[in-house]
Design a protein around this motif. Sequence first.
Motif, PDB file in Angstrom:
ATOM      1  N   HIS A 174     -77.000   1.886 -76.317  1.00  0.00           N
ATOM      2  CA  HIS A 174     -77.293   1.679 -77.735  1.00  0.00           C
ATOM      3  C   HIS A 174     -76.087   1.061 -78.427  1.00  0.00           C
ATOM      4  CE1 HIS A 174     -74.814   5.144 -78.824  1.00  0.00           C
ATOM      5  NE2 HIS A 174     -75.421   5.809 -77.847  1.00  0.00           N
ATOM      6  N   ALA A 175     -76.303   0.604 -79.657  1.00  0.00           N
ATOM      7  CA  ALA A 175     -75.268  -0.141 -80.376  1.00  0.00           C
ATOM      8  C   ALA A 175     -74.411   0.721 -81.300  1.00  0.00           C
ATOM      9  CB  ALA A 175     -75.916  -1.260 -81.196  1.00  0.00           C
ATOM     10  N   SER A 176     -74.648   2.013 -81.347  1.00  0.00           N
ATOM     11  CA  SER A 176     -73.936   2.877 -82.277  1.00  0.00           C
ATOM     12  C   SER A 176     -72.568   3.303 -81.745  1.00  0.00           C
ATOM     13  CB  SER A 176     -74.769   4.135 -82.555  1.00  0.00           C
ATOM     14  OG  SER A 176     -74.065   5.011 -83.406  1.00  0.00           O
ATOM     15  N   SER A 177     -71.678   3.671 -82.659  1.00  0.00           N
ATOM     16  CA  SER A 177     -70.386   4.246 -82.271  1.00  0.00           C
ATOM     17  C   SER A 177     -70.490   5.766 -82.124  1.00  0.00           C
ATOM     18  CB  SER A 177     -69.318   3.897 -83.316  1.00  0.00           C
ATOM     19  OG  SER A 177     -69.682   4.446 -84.572  1.00  0.00           O
ATOM     20  N   LEU A 178     -71.690   6.313 -82.333  1.00  0.00           N
ATOM     21  CA  LEU A 178     -71.940   7.751 -82.229  1.00  0.00           C
ATOM     22  C   LEU A 178     -72.835   8.044 -81.024  1.00  0.00           C
ATOM     23  CD1 LEU A 178     -72.838   8.307 -85.989  1.00  0.00           C
ATOM     24  CD2 LEU A 178     -70.603   8.655 -84.906  1.00  0.00           C
ATOM     25  N   THR A 179     -72.994   9.300 -80.682  1.00  0.00           N
ATOM     26  CA  THR A 179     -73.967   9.687 -79.659  1.00  0.00           C
ATOM     27  C   THR A 179     -75.364   9.537 -80.248  1.00  0.00           C
ATOM     28  OG1 THR A 179     -72.451  11.206 -78.564  1.00  0.00           O
ATOM     29  CG2 THR A 179     -74.809  11.595 -78.225  1.00  0.00           C
ATOM     30  N   LYS A 180     -76.251   8.870 -79.514  1.00  0.00           N
ATOM     31  CA  LYS A 180     -77.619   8.630 -79.968  1.00  0.00           C
ATOM     32  C   LYS A 180     -78.592   8.948 -78.844  1.00  0.00           C
ATOM     33  CE  LYS A 180     -76.770   6.885 -84.067  1.00  0.00           C
ATOM     34  NZ  LYS A 180     -77.356   7.347 -85.311  1.00  0.00           N
ATOM     35  N   THR A 181     -79.818   9.255 -79.225  1.00  0.00           N
ATOM     36  CA  THR A 181     -80.880   9.445 -78.240  1.00  0.00           C
ATOM     37  C   THR A 181     -81.608   8.124 -78.061  1.00  0.00           C
ATOM     38  OG1 THR A 181     -81.126  11.747 -78.874  1.00  0.00           O
ATOM     39  CG2 THR A 181     -82.936  10.768 -77.636  1.00  0.00           C
ATOM     40  N   VAL A 182     -81.852   7.771 -76.811  1.00  0.00           N
ATOM     41  CA  VAL A 182     -82.581   6.555 -76.470  1.00  0.00           C
ATOM     42  C   VAL A 182     -83.926   6.971 -75.879  1.00  0.00           C
ATOM     43  CG1 VAL A 182     -82.562   4.426 -75.116  1.00  0.00           C
ATOM     44  CG2 VAL A 182     -80.410   5.346 -76.018  1.00  0.00           C
ATOM     45  N   TYR A 183     -84.977   6.308 -76.342  1.00  0.00           N
ATOM     46  CA  TYR A 183     -86.338   6.606 -75.910  1.00  0.00           C
ATOM     47  C   TYR A 183     -86.938   5.377 -75.237  1.00  0.00           C
ATOM     48  CZ  TYR A 183     -85.735  10.225 -79.481  1.00  0.00           C
ATOM     49  OH  TYR A 183     -85.267  11.279 -80.235  1.00  0.00           O
ATOM     50  N   VAL A 184     -87.581   5.572 -74.095  1.00  0.00           N
ATOM     51  CA  VAL A 184     -88.315   4.506 -73.432  1.00  0.00           C
ATOM     52  C   VAL A 184     -89.760   4.967 -73.279  1.00  0.00           C
ATOM     53  CG1 VAL A 184     -88.568   3.156 -71.299  1.00  0.00           C
ATOM     54  CG2 VAL A 184     -86.287   3.609 -72.237  1.00  0.00           C
ATOM     55  N   ASN A 185     -90.685   4.145 -73.702  1.00  0.00           N
ATOM     56  CA  ASN A 185     -92.138   4.370 -73.637  1.00  0.00           C
ATOM     57  C   ASN A 185     -92.671   5.352 -74.668  1.00  0.00           C
ATOM     58  OD1 ASN A 185     -92.215   2.588 -71.517  1.00  0.00           O
ATOM     59  ND2 ASN A 185     -92.630   4.112 -69.951  1.00  0.00           N
ATOM     60  N   VAL A 186     -91.813   6.012 -75.412  1.00  0.00           N
ATOM     61  CA  VAL A 186     -92.271   6.977 -76.413  1.00  0.00           C
ATOM     62  C   VAL A 186     -91.375   6.860 -77.648  1.00  0.00           C
ATOM     63  CG1 VAL A 186     -90.864   8.839 -75.427  1.00  0.00           C
ATOM     64  CG2 VAL A 186     -92.846   9.411 -76.820  1.00  0.00           C
ATOM     65  N   PRO A 187     -91.935   6.902 -78.856  1.00  0.00           N
ATOM     66  CA  PRO A 187     -91.089   6.856 -80.051  1.00  0.00           C
ATOM     67  C   PRO A 187     -90.389   8.183 -80.305  1.00  0.00           C
ATOM     68  CG  PRO A 187     -93.383   7.019 -80.678  1.00  0.00           C
ATOM     69  CD  PRO A 187     -93.357   6.892 -79.178  1.00  0.00           C
ATOM     70  N   GLU A 188     -89.425   8.146 -81.207  1.00  0.00           N
ATOM     71  CA  GLU A 188     -88.656   9.347 -81.566  1.00  0.00           C
ATOM     72  C   GLU A 188     -89.562  10.453 -82.092  1.00  0.00           C
ATOM     73  OE1 GLU A 188     -85.172  10.376 -84.835  1.00  0.00           O
ATOM     74  OE2 GLU A 188     -85.565   8.298 -84.286  1.00  0.00           O
ATOM     75  N   THR A 189     -90.498  10.094 -82.938  1.00  0.00           N
ATOM     76  CA  THR A 189     -91.489  11.045 -83.443  1.00  0.00           C
ATOM     77  C   THR A 189     -92.820  10.662 -82.834  1.00  0.00           C
ATOM     78  OG1 THR A 189     -90.282  11.343 -85.497  1.00  0.00           O
ATOM     79  CG2 THR A 189     -92.596  11.960 -85.515  1.00  0.00           C
ATOM     80  N   ALA A 190     -93.281  11.443 -81.887  1.00  0.00           N
ATOM     81  CA  ALA A 190     -94.425  11.061 -81.057  1.00  0.00           C
ATOM     82  C   ALA A 190     -95.718  11.749 -81.482  1.00  0.00           C
ATOM     83  CB  ALA A 190     -94.122  11.340 -79.594  1.00  0.00           C
ATOM     84  N   PHE A 191     -96.254  11.364 -82.616  1.00  0.00           N
ATOM     85  CA  PHE A 191     -97.589  11.815 -82.994  1.00  0.00           C
ATOM     86  C   PHE A 191     -98.595  10.981 -82.219  1.00  0.00           C
ATOM     87  CE2 PHE A 191     -95.091  12.716 -86.910  1.00  0.00           C
ATOM     88  CZ  PHE A 191     -95.212  14.100 -86.872  1.00  0.00           C
ATOM     89  N   SER A 192     -99.786  11.488 -82.050  1.00  0.00           N
ATOM     90  CA  SER A 192    -100.790  10.800 -81.235  1.00  0.00           C
ATOM     91  C   SER A 192    -101.076   9.388 -81.744  1.00  0.00           C
ATOM     92  CB  SER A 192    -102.082  11.606 -81.178  1.00  0.00           C
ATOM     93  OG  SER A 192    -102.608  11.785 -82.479  1.00  0.00           O
ATOM     94  N   ARG A 193    -101.020   9.165 -83.020  1.00  0.00           N
ATOM     95  CA  ARG A 193    -101.326   7.835 -83.557  1.00  0.00           C
ATOM     96  C   ARG A 193    -100.195   6.830 -83.337  1.00  0.00           C
ATOM     97  NH1 ARG A 193    -100.156  11.150 -87.739  1.00  0.00           N
ATOM     98  NH2 ARG A 193     -98.538  10.496 -89.194  1.00  0.00           N
ATOM     99  N   HIS A 194     -99.015   7.305 -82.956  1.00  0.00           N
ATOM    100  CA  HIS A 194     -97.882   6.398 -82.748  1.00  0.00           C
ATOM    101  C   HIS A 194     -97.908   5.742 -81.380  1.00  0.00           C
ATOM    102  CE1 HIS A 194     -95.518   8.805 -85.979  1.00  0.00           C
ATOM    103  NE2 HIS A 194     -96.394   8.002 -86.506  1.00  0.00           N
ATOM    104  N   GLY A 195     -98.576   6.320 -80.429  1.00  0.00           N
ATOM    105  CA  GLY A 195     -98.772   5.696 -79.132  1.00  0.00           C
ATOM    106  C   GLY A 195     -97.652   5.937 -78.138  1.00  0.00           C
ATOM    107  N   ARG A 196     -98.033   5.842 -76.884  1.00  0.00           N
ATOM    108  CA  ARG A 196     -97.113   5.848 -75.752  1.00  0.00           C
ATOM    109  C   ARG A 196     -97.413   4.599 -74.957  1.00  0.00           C
ATOM    110  NH1 ARG A 196     -96.742  11.558 -76.473  1.00  0.00           N
ATOM    111  NH2 ARG A 196     -94.824  12.334 -75.545  1.00  0.00           N
ATOM    112  N   PHE A 197     -96.403   4.074 -74.257  1.00  0.00           N
ATOM    113  CA  PHE A 197     -96.551   2.773 -73.631  1.00  0.00           C
ATOM    114  C   PHE A 197     -96.008   2.788 -72.205  1.00  0.00           C
ATOM    115  CE2 PHE A 197     -96.276   2.440 -78.174  1.00  0.00           C
ATOM    116  CZ  PHE A 197     -97.347   1.616 -78.485  1.00  0.00           C
ATOM    117  N   THR A 198     -96.072   1.653 -71.549  1.00  0.00           N
ATOM    118  CA  THR A 198     -95.497   1.497 -70.221  1.00  0.00           C
ATOM    119  C   THR A 198     -94.431   0.410 -70.270  1.00  0.00           C
ATOM    120  OG1 THR A 198     -97.129  -0.148 -69.515  1.00  0.00           O
ATOM    121  CG2 THR A 198     -97.639   2.160 -69.058  1.00  0.00           C
ATOM    122  N   SER A 199     -93.526   0.466 -69.313  1.00  0.00           N
ATOM    123  CA  SER A 199     -92.512  -0.572 -69.127  1.00  0.00           C
ATOM    124  C   SER A 199     -92.603  -1.033 -67.676  1.00  0.00           C
ATOM    125  CB  SER A 199     -91.113  -0.020 -69.429  1.00  0.00           C
ATOM    126  OG  SER A 199     -91.009   0.376 -70.783  1.00  0.00           O
TER     127      SER A 199
END
Length: 164
Positions: free
Chosen positions: A130-155
């Motif tokens: 990630h591009a931050s100077s702080l510790t960050k969480t990185v998500y692949v295939n799922v958003p940070e807030t994963a409600f059903s309407r936000h979707g999950r994906f494939t890579s």
Amino acid sequence: SAVTTLPAAIATGKVLQVIQTVKTTDFTVSLAAETVTDITGLSASITPSSSSNKILVSYDIMVHTTSDSGKIQLMRDSTKICINTSTSGFEAQTSMAHSDAVFALTGTSMSFLDSPSTTSSITYKPQVSHASSLTKTVYVNVPETAFSRHGRFTSQITLMEIAG
């Protein structure tokens, strides 16, 4: 008597083999600044049939980070490839995605024609940071807030051996 003819040489540019890995599961990791990590389950290996052949590498990765940009670097075994070689102060990466919304993923894609010059097995893998100077969480295939309407994906990552 029978005449035996040898097959014509394989035409340059012909696709000889295709390897694909599709990641259908979520990946989440907490990363300190300026660190990278493999995306578990997203790599592909290939053994070229000739050292003059090339490997067309392509990937599509759905990535998100907490309030910053997700970065991908493409690796051939332990070597970073498809990067900017400028000596400026910017970190060289292969591709980048940005989204500020906690429910949004951004796709980052890249295609690169590599010349590995080998007939040994090689592994290609994207690594995430990630591009931050702080510790960050990185998500692949799922958003940070994963409600059903936000979707999950494939890579995915795809390798194609091209006759050289």
